[in-house]
Design a protein around this motif. Structure first.
Motif, PDB file in Angstrom:
ATOM      1  N   ALA A 226       0.837  -1.204   0.000  1.00 57.42           N
ATOM      2  CA  ALA A 226       0.000   0.000   0.000  1.00 57.42           C
ATOM      3  C   ALA A 226       0.870   1.251   0.000  1.00 57.42           C
ATOM      4  O   ALA A 226       2.075   1.208   0.270  1.00 57.42           O
ATOM      5  CB  ALA A 226      -0.913  -0.008   1.225  1.00 57.42           C
ATOM      6  N   ASP A 227       0.245   2.362  -0.322  1.00 52.37           N
ATOM      7  CA  ASP A 227       0.961   3.641  -0.348  1.00 52.37           C
ATOM      8  C   ASP A 227       1.201   4.123   1.086  1.00 52.37           C
ATOM      9  O   ASP A 227       0.557   5.052   1.598  1.00 52.37           O
ATOM     10  CB  ASP A 227       0.154   4.678  -1.139  1.00 52.37           C
ATOM     11  N   ASP A 228       2.151   3.460   1.718  1.00 50.01           N
ATOM     12  CA  ASP A 228       2.487   3.767   3.105  1.00 50.01           C
ATOM     13  C   ASP A 228       4.004   3.721   3.221  1.00 50.01           C
ATOM     14  O   ASP A 228       4.622   2.685   2.938  1.00 50.01           O
ATOM     15  CB  ASP A 228       1.841   2.737   4.031  1.00 50.01           C
ATOM     16  N   ASP A 229       4.596   4.820   3.635  1.00 54.27           N
ATOM     17  CA  ASP A 229       6.050   4.918   3.667  1.00 54.27           C
ATOM     18  C   ASP A 229       6.683   3.816   4.516  1.00 54.27           C
ATOM     19  O   ASP A 229       7.682   3.212   4.121  1.00 54.27           O
ATOM     20  CB  ASP A 229       6.459   6.291   4.206  1.00 54.27           C
ATOM     21  N   THR A 230       6.104   3.537   5.666  1.00 52.13           N
ATOM     22  CA  THR A 230       6.681   2.517   6.546  1.00 52.13           C
ATOM     23  C   THR A 230       6.659   1.142   5.903  1.00 52.13           C
ATOM     24  O   THR A 230       7.642   0.383   5.971  1.00 52.13           O
ATOM     25  CB  THR A 230       5.907   2.482   7.884  1.00 52.13           C
ATOM     26  N   VAL A 248      13.427  -4.195  -8.447  1.00 53.90           N
ATOM     27  CA  VAL A 248      12.564  -3.575  -9.448  1.00 53.90           C
ATOM     28  C   VAL A 248      11.309  -3.089  -8.741  1.00 53.90           C
ATOM     29  O   VAL A 248      10.601  -3.879  -8.106  1.00 53.90           O
ATOM     30  CB  VAL A 248      12.196  -4.567 -10.567  1.00 53.90           C
ATOM     31  N   THR A 249      11.053  -1.790  -8.836  1.00 57.66           N
ATOM     32  CA  THR A 249       9.821  -1.248  -8.275  1.00 57.66           C
ATOM     33  C   THR A 249       8.859  -0.931  -9.412  1.00 57.66           C
ATOM     34  O   THR A 249       9.276  -0.554 -10.508  1.00 57.66           O
ATOM     35  CB  THR A 249      10.082   0.019  -7.446  1.00 57.66           C
ATOM     36  N   LEU A 250       7.573  -1.108  -9.131  1.00 54.35           N
ATOM     37  CA  LEU A 250       6.537  -0.876 -10.128  1.00 54.35           C
ATOM     38  C   LEU A 250       5.630   0.245  -9.646  1.00 54.35           C
ATOM     39  O   LEU A 250       4.859   0.068  -8.700  1.00 54.35           O
ATOM     40  CB  LEU A 250       5.718  -2.155 -10.364  1.00 54.35           C
ATOM     41  N   GLY A 251       5.755   1.411 -10.275  1.00 55.88           N
ATOM     42  CA  GLY A 251       4.905   2.537  -9.946  1.00 55.88           C
ATOM     43  C   GLY A 251       5.413   3.326  -8.746  1.00 55.88           C
ATOM     44  O   GLY A 251       6.328   2.919  -8.027  1.00 55.88           O
ATOM     45  N   GLY A 252       4.823   4.492  -8.543  1.00 57.85           N
ATOM     46  CA  GLY A 252       5.111   5.296  -7.366  1.00 57.85           C
ATOM     47  C   GLY A 252       6.443   6.001  -7.371  1.00 57.85           C
ATOM     48  O   GLY A 252       6.893   6.490  -6.332  1.00 57.85           O
ATOM     49  N   ALA A 253       7.116   6.089  -8.540  1.00 58.39           N
ATOM     50  CA  ALA A 253       8.458   6.675  -8.570  1.00 58.39           C
ATOM     51  C   ALA A 253       8.450   8.156  -8.921  1.00 58.39           C
ATOM     52  O   ALA A 253       9.498   8.791  -8.941  1.00 58.39           O
ATOM     53  CB  ALA A 253       9.339   5.911  -9.556  1.00 58.39           C
ATOM     54  N   SER A 254       7.278   8.697  -9.234  1.00 61.90           N
ATOM     55  CA  SER A 254       7.208  10.123  -9.533  1.00 61.90           C
ATOM     56  C   SER A 254       7.228  10.921  -8.225  1.00 61.90           C
ATOM     57  O   SER A 254       7.578  10.392  -7.170  1.00 61.90           O
ATOM     58  CB  SER A 254       5.950  10.420 -10.353  1.00 61.90           C
ATOM     59  N   VAL A 255       6.838  12.171  -8.274  1.00 62.13           N
ATOM     60  CA  VAL A 255       6.956  13.008  -7.078  1.00 62.13           C
ATOM     61  C   VAL A 255       5.610  13.598  -6.657  1.00 62.13           C
ATOM     62  O   VAL A 255       5.558  14.633  -6.012  1.00 62.13           O
ATOM     63  CB  VAL A 255       7.984  14.142  -7.312  1.00 62.13           C
ATOM     64  N   ASP A 257       1.886  13.512  -4.543  1.00 57.16           N
ATOM     65  CA  ASP A 257       1.604  13.303  -3.127  1.00 57.16           C
ATOM     66  C   ASP A 257       1.484  11.830  -2.768  1.00 57.16           C
ATOM     67  O   ASP A 257       1.729  11.444  -1.619  1.00 57.16           O
ATOM     68  CB  ASP A 257       0.306  14.026  -2.746  1.00 57.16           C
ATOM     69  N   HIS A 258       1.093  10.991  -3.738  1.00 56.66           N
ATOM     70  CA  HIS A 258       0.915   9.567  -3.466  1.00 56.66           C
ATOM     71  C   HIS A 258       2.028   8.717  -4.071  1.00 56.66           C
ATOM     72  O   HIS A 258       1.934   7.491  -4.047  1.00 56.66           O
ATOM     73  CB  HIS A 258      -0.449   9.101  -4.002  1.00 56.66           C
ATOM     74  N   ASP A 259       3.059   9.334  -4.578  1.00 55.56           N
ATOM     75  CA  ASP A 259       4.200   8.617  -5.160  1.00 55.56           C
ATOM     76  C   ASP A 259       5.322   8.614  -4.132  1.00 55.56           C
ATOM     77  O   ASP A 259       6.107   9.555  -4.025  1.00 55.56           O
ATOM     78  CB  ASP A 259       4.654   9.286  -6.457  1.00 55.56           C
TER      79      ASP A 259
END
Length: 405
Positions: A226-230, A248-255, A257-259
């Motif tokens: 999930a979109d949770d930093d921890t 390899v990460t999939l998605g969420g690499a932009s900048v 608020d939810h990336d």
């Protein structure tokens, strides 16, 4: 903001940072297809181990058949695994079959089609014989102690056959690269789920993992986070602890608020090499490293993710695995006119057609939306349109990347 990095520069920087595996392992021969030898392989025996008949026929002395019509007496038989124990003398011949040891005294093989069988155990030659004919000399293929396969060789089916003939039951090969895949997003669910409003089925992992395995990697699936930093940092920690070669990460690499992926990677020690590539689809590609672990951040968009995997992940894995790069780039004529391009390198999904002469023709799909997995799955190639490429008419030869190796 920095200008977008050209594709060629991104590829060079990614591969230059790759460290080929050094560790090896001993595997049964049956598990070595596609693996890379880590040590020279020497023959443990001589092949063939004796002078062997290459044909069914008769072993005899060349001097006893100086002309067509020579008559000889059959004194025995030799077959594969069953040698004739005696010696061929003057005027004598031994019935012999392919693979059998050539009897002592014989120096040629008269094939059975060139022999007329007579009564009383005799034959008459119907073809001239020459010394050494149809005999495979001892050691013709390889000799004991000879280095036949060298370290660094990617093993094919022919090599495995050779290694078996050299009497090797197991081989020393480099270990496979270890790849961890981390998908992120509150909206993602595994296949088989029932999506609620605003949710979608996660698909990227399966294609990326399949391509990674085909390239020679072992894959660790870190699941959907999930979109949770921890939680994201904990998953990254698992990859570090597993000592994978590439995360390899999939998605969420932009900048946005939810990336959160790029920030989480940096918090775990990632040194960012570059981010954002001058390509379409796939602009958000990210490359960095956490210690010895390379990081490849793929776009969350499924088509962009797979195109980037083909262009970057596959050659990276093969470099780490010490395998030769696949030759996917070729050329084809375009079926339709192509518009002028902007500052990004385009990869147009296309079907393969053939012209009247059987030549390859690339037919680009009319719709190139990077969310359309159906089109990518039915494509045979990607038409490469360099930055600022001018408009070209139908029939123009252009570079293409084959999607099927």
């Amino acid at each position: 903001m920095k200008p977008l990095l050209p594709v060629d520069d991104a590829t060079r920087r990614l591969l230059d940072a790759a460290v080929p595996v050094a560790e090896n392992e001993i595997l049964p021969l049956a598990e070595c297809d596609g693996r890379v030898l880590s040590a020279d392989l020497a023959a443990r025996l001589t092949q063939p181990p004796f002078d062997a008949s290459a044909m069914d026929g008769y072993a005899l002395r060349c001097a006893d058949a100086p002309a067509i019509g020579s008559v000889l007496s059959i004194i025995g038989q030799a077959a594969a695994g069953h040698a004739f124990a005696g010696t061929v003398g003057e005027g004598e011949a031994v019935r012999i079959f392919t693979g059998a040891p050539v009897p002592e005294g014989a120096d040629t093989i008269l094939i059975q089609e060139d022999a007329e069988v007579l009564e009383a155990g005799k034959i008459r030659t119907t073809f001239a014989v020459t010394a050494g004919r149809h005999i495979r000399p001892r050691g013709q293929d390889f000799t004991e102690g000879e280095t036949v396969l060298e370290a660094g060789r990617e093993l094919r089916f022919t090599d495995l056959t050779l290694a078996a003939a050299m009497n090797h039951a197991a081989l020393a090969v480099y270990r496979k690269p270890r790849i961890a895949i981390l998908a992120t997003g509150d909206e993602l669910l595994p296949p088989g789920s029932t999506p609620q409003p605003a949710q979608i089925i996660a698909s990227n992992t399966f294609g990326v993992a399949a391509l990674a395995r085909q390239a020679g990697a072992d894959v660790v699936d870190l699941g959907i986070i999930a979109d949770d930093d921890t939680l994201i940092r904990a998953a990254i920690g698992k990859a570090i602890a597993a000592k994978v070669d590439v995360l390899v990460t999939l998605g969420g690499a932009s900048v946005g608020d939810h990336d959160l992926v790029q920030a989480a990677l940096k918090a775990e020690g990632m040194q960012l090499d570059f981010w954002r590539i001058a390509m379409r689809p796939g602009k958000p590609l990210m490359v960095g490293a956490i210690g010895a672990m390379q990081v490849l951040g793929l776009p969350g968009n499924p088509v962009a993710s797979l195109v980037c995997s083909l262009l970057f992940l596959e050659p990276l894995i093969r470099r780490i695995a010490r395998r030769a790069p696949l030759e996917r780039t070729t050329t084809a004529r375009t079926a339709t006119a192509l518009k002028a391009n902007d500052h990004r390198q385009d990869y147009l999904r296309a079907r393969l057609r053939t012209d009247d002469n059987g030549g390859p023709v690339a037919e680009a799909y009319a719709r190139q939306d990077s969310s359309m997995m159906n089109i990518l799955a039915h494509s045979d190639m990607l038409i490469v349109r360099p930055p600022h490429a001018p408009e070209v008419p139908a029939g123009t030869e252009c570079p293409v990347i084959k999607l099927r190796s």
